[in-house]
Design an enzyme around this catalytic site. Structure first.
Site, PDB file in Angstrom:
ATOM      1  N   GLU A 114      -6.634 -20.439 -69.195  1.00  0.00           N
ATOM      2  CA  GLU A 114      -6.875 -19.309 -69.453  1.00  0.00           C
ATOM      3  C   GLU A 114      -7.697 -17.830 -68.793  1.00  0.00           C
ATOM      4  O   GLU A 114      -7.892 -16.998 -68.362  1.00  0.00           O
ATOM      5  CB  GLU A 114      -6.465 -18.992 -71.170  1.00  0.00           C
ATOM      6  CG  GLU A 114      -5.207 -18.746 -71.235  1.00  0.00           C
ATOM      7  CD  GLU A 114      -5.901 -20.009 -73.091  1.00  0.00           C
ATOM      8  OE1 GLU A 114      -6.454 -20.416 -73.676  1.00  0.00           O
ATOM      9  OE2 GLU A 114      -4.446 -20.338 -73.063  1.00  0.00           O
ATOM     10  N   GLY A 144      -4.606 -26.744 -78.485  1.00  0.00           N
ATOM     11  CA  GLY A 144      -4.700 -25.704 -79.294  1.00  0.00           C
ATOM     12  C   GLY A 144      -4.124 -25.586 -80.253  1.00  0.00           C
ATOM     13  O   GLY A 144      -4.645 -25.398 -81.149  1.00  0.00           O
ATOM     14  N   GLY A 145      -2.681 -24.805 -80.684  1.00  0.00           N
ATOM     15  CA  GLY A 145      -2.778 -24.300 -81.788  1.00  0.00           C
ATOM     16  C   GLY A 145      -2.596 -24.601 -82.579  1.00  0.00           C
ATOM     17  O   GLY A 145      -3.229 -23.990 -83.692  1.00  0.00           O
ATOM     18  N   HIS A 204     -10.253 -23.870 -67.978  1.00  0.00           N
ATOM     19  CA  HIS A 204      -9.047 -23.656 -68.882  1.00  0.00           C
ATOM     20  C   HIS A 204      -8.513 -22.268 -68.203  1.00  0.00           C
ATOM     21  O   HIS A 204      -9.087 -21.585 -67.373  1.00  0.00           O
ATOM     22  CB  HIS A 204      -9.734 -23.273 -69.780  1.00  0.00           C
ATOM     23  CG  HIS A 204      -8.511 -23.299 -71.005  1.00  0.00           C
ATOM     24  ND1 HIS A 204      -7.202 -22.719 -70.525  1.00  0.00           N
ATOM     25  CD2 HIS A 204      -7.358 -24.187 -71.821  1.00  0.00           C
ATOM     26  CE1 HIS A 204      -6.043 -22.783 -71.676  1.00  0.00           C
ATOM     27  NE2 HIS A 204      -6.399 -23.987 -72.228  1.00  0.00           N
ATOM     28  N   GLU A 215      -3.200 -29.363 -67.884  1.00  0.00           N
ATOM     29  CA  GLU A 215      -2.696 -29.360 -69.180  1.00  0.00           C
ATOM     30  C   GLU A 215      -2.019 -28.066 -68.056  1.00  0.00           C
ATOM     31  O   GLU A 215      -2.294 -26.814 -67.524  1.00  0.00           O
ATOM     32  CB  GLU A 215      -3.147 -28.021 -69.897  1.00  0.00           C
ATOM     33  CG  GLU A 215      -4.398 -28.938 -70.425  1.00  0.00           C
ATOM     34  CD  GLU A 215      -5.128 -27.213 -71.244  1.00  0.00           C
ATOM     35  OE1 GLU A 215      -4.511 -28.168 -72.131  1.00  0.00           O
ATOM     36  OE2 GLU A 215      -5.855 -26.425 -71.313  1.00  0.00           O
ATOM     37  N   ASN A 225      -8.674 -26.854 -79.174  1.00  0.00           N
ATOM     38  CA  ASN A 225      -9.566 -25.608 -78.138  1.00  0.00           C
ATOM     39  C   ASN A 225      -8.844 -24.723 -78.923  1.00  0.00           C
ATOM     40  O   ASN A 225      -7.731 -24.456 -79.277  1.00  0.00           O
ATOM     41  CB  ASN A 225      -9.031 -26.140 -76.920  1.00  0.00           C
ATOM     42  CG  ASN A 225      -9.532 -24.626 -76.109  1.00  0.00           C
ATOM     43  OD1 ASN A 225     -10.243 -23.857 -76.958  1.00  0.00           O
ATOM     44  ND2 ASN A 225      -8.432 -24.636 -74.957  1.00  0.00           N
ATOM     45  N   TRP A 226     -10.271 -23.726 -79.553  1.00  0.00           N
ATOM     46  CA  TRP A 226      -9.722 -23.020 -81.321  1.00  0.00           C
ATOM     47  C   TRP A 226      -9.183 -21.763 -79.457  1.00  0.00           C
ATOM     48  O   TRP A 226      -9.345 -20.981 -80.281  1.00  0.00           O
ATOM     49  CB  TRP A 226     -11.083 -22.941 -81.838  1.00  0.00           C
ATOM     50  CG  TRP A 226     -10.840 -23.656 -83.010  1.00  0.00           C
ATOM     51  CD1 TRP A 226     -10.359 -24.835 -83.680  1.00  0.00           C
ATOM     52  CD2 TRP A 226     -12.066 -23.979 -83.642  1.00  0.00           C
ATOM     53  NE1 TRP A 226     -10.560 -25.705 -84.299  1.00  0.00           N
ATOM     54  CE2 TRP A 226     -12.055 -25.410 -84.543  1.00  0.00           C
ATOM     55  CE3 TRP A 226     -13.275 -23.122 -84.346  1.00  0.00           C
ATOM     56  CZ2 TRP A 226     -12.120 -24.911 -85.302  1.00  0.00           C
ATOM     57  CZ3 TRP A 226     -14.112 -23.137 -85.246  1.00  0.00           C
ATOM     58  CH2 TRP A 226     -13.861 -24.583 -86.068  1.00  0.00           C
ATOM     59  N   LYS A 227     -10.147 -21.991 -78.729  1.00  0.00           N
ATOM     60  CA  LYS A 227      -9.393 -20.511 -78.008  1.00  0.00           C
ATOM     61  C   LYS A 227     -10.334 -18.960 -78.543  1.00  0.00           C
ATOM     62  O   LYS A 227     -10.904 -19.676 -80.441  1.00  0.00           O
ATOM     63  CB  LYS A 227      -8.360 -20.013 -78.330  1.00  0.00           C
ATOM     64  CG  LYS A 227      -7.726 -21.221 -76.829  1.00  0.00           C
ATOM     65  CD  LYS A 227      -6.011 -21.328 -76.559  1.00  0.00           C
ATOM     66  CE  LYS A 227      -5.782 -22.081 -76.245  1.00  0.00           C
ATOM     67  NZ  LYS A 227      -4.553 -22.255 -75.106  1.00  0.00           N
TER      68      LYS A 227
HETATM   69  P1  13P Z   1      -2.091 -25.197 -77.403  1.00  0.00           P
HETATM   70  O1  13P Z   1      -1.838 -26.885 -77.966  1.00  0.00           O
HETATM   71  O2  13P Z   1      -1.422 -23.825 -78.199  1.00  0.00           O
HETATM   72  O3  13P Z   1      -0.375 -24.999 -76.367  1.00  0.00           O
HETATM   73  O4  13P Z   1      -2.760 -24.799 -75.964  1.00  0.00           O
HETATM   74  C1  13P Z   1      -2.184 -25.836 -75.387  1.00  0.00           C
HETATM   75  C2  13P Z   1      -4.705 -25.551 -74.250  1.00  0.00           C
HETATM   76  O5  13P Z   1      -4.602 -24.534 -73.985  1.00  0.00           O
HETATM   77  C3  13P Z   1      -5.606 -26.848 -74.726  1.00  0.00           C
HETATM   78  O6  13P Z   1      -6.555 -26.457 -74.303  1.00  0.00           O
END
Ligand code: 13P
Length: 253
Positions: free
Chosen positions: A100, A236-237, A98, A170, A12-14
């Site tokens: 966020e 994510g990261g 998600h 998550e 997930n690149w956000k």
């Molecule tokens: P991180 O891997 O950066 O903690 O993020 C997880 C995430 O929100 C994937 O959707």
């Protein structure tokens, strides 16, 4: 993990990466992926990168997903994107709910109740995100929160289609914090989510993929991904680096 469930690992690149960055990332990832491994690989990219990502993955096994969509097929919803628009681009699926989006953009369980079946009906694979906050975990409210989110979001999904949804557990306290859940915590919550699906359909519970997300990296992935009920990861990261993401894919059992 039983052989009937193919692992699912998605990055997930956000809100990261431009089209130019997408075009250099994808070939770098594809070159590093393990060959012949039974694993579904996804990239959840910003809307503006979708077309470039679809073109770049070509006929590799990598699938492209969006990070949100509106529940209506079209309408007067300024700034929103509908399922047919994603399909037209060759997008495979969509992340829904998600944390966020729930926290920062007012995404509700009620909207998800419409979004999840709308995605399935359109032929998009939904990745439904659920998870408790740190306060909820400390108050012993984890199962109540997960039950509420899972039951609400799947309310309008037919039993026969429950296994078409990928559920991502998550925990909010693990997202972007470096504080990854322990393998036991991930296993316990994911087994609970599978049991919630089992309350609707035992057959769906055996088939539905439930994956873990929250501070997964190439060092901790192996231990989490080998838990019995953990069917993959939403990263994510660490997914922003194609080499690190390929290592996580390689860590699937
Ligand atoms: P991180 O891997 O950066 O903690 O993020 C997880 C995430 O929100 C994937 O959707």
């Amino acid at each position: 993990m039983p052989e009937s469930r193919v692992p699912f690992v998605a990055g997930n690149w956000k809100m990261y990466k431009t089209i130019a960055e997408t075009e250099s990332y994808v070939p770098a990832l594809v070159a590093k992926l393990p060959v012949g491994k039974p694993v579904d690989i996804g990239l959840c990219v910003p809307f503006t990168d979708l077309a470039a990502a679809v073109a770049a993955v070509g006929d590799s096994e990598v699938r492209v997903l969006a990070q949100n969509m509106h529940q209506a097929p079209e309408g007067a919803f300024t700034g929103e994107i509908a399922a047919p628009m994603l399909l037209e681009l060759g997008v495979h699926g969509v992340v829904l709910g998600h944390s966020e989006r729930r926290r920062d953009f007012g995404e509700t369980d009620r909207a998800l109740q419409d979004k999840v079946p709308a995605a399935i009906a359109a032929g998009l694979e939904p990745v439904l995100c659920v998870g408790e906050s740190e306060d909820e975990r400390e108050a012993g409210e984890t199962q109540r929160k997960l039950r509420h989110q899972v039951q609400e979001a799947l309310l309008q999904v037919d039993d026969e289609q429950l296994a078409d949804v990928v559920i991502a557990y998550e925990p909010i306290w693990a997202i972007g914090t470096g504080q990854v859940a322990t393998p036991d915590q991930a296993q316990e919550a994911i087994a609970f989510i599978r049991a919630l699906v089992g309350d609707r359909s035992e057959e769906a519970a055996a088939r539905v993929r439930v994956i873990y997300g929250g501070s997964v990296n190439s060092e901790n992935a192996g231990e989490i991904l080998t838990q019995q009920d953990v069917d993959g990861a939403l990263v994510g990261g660490a997914s922003l680096d194609p080499v690190a993401f390929a290592e996580i894919v390689a860590a699937t059992p």
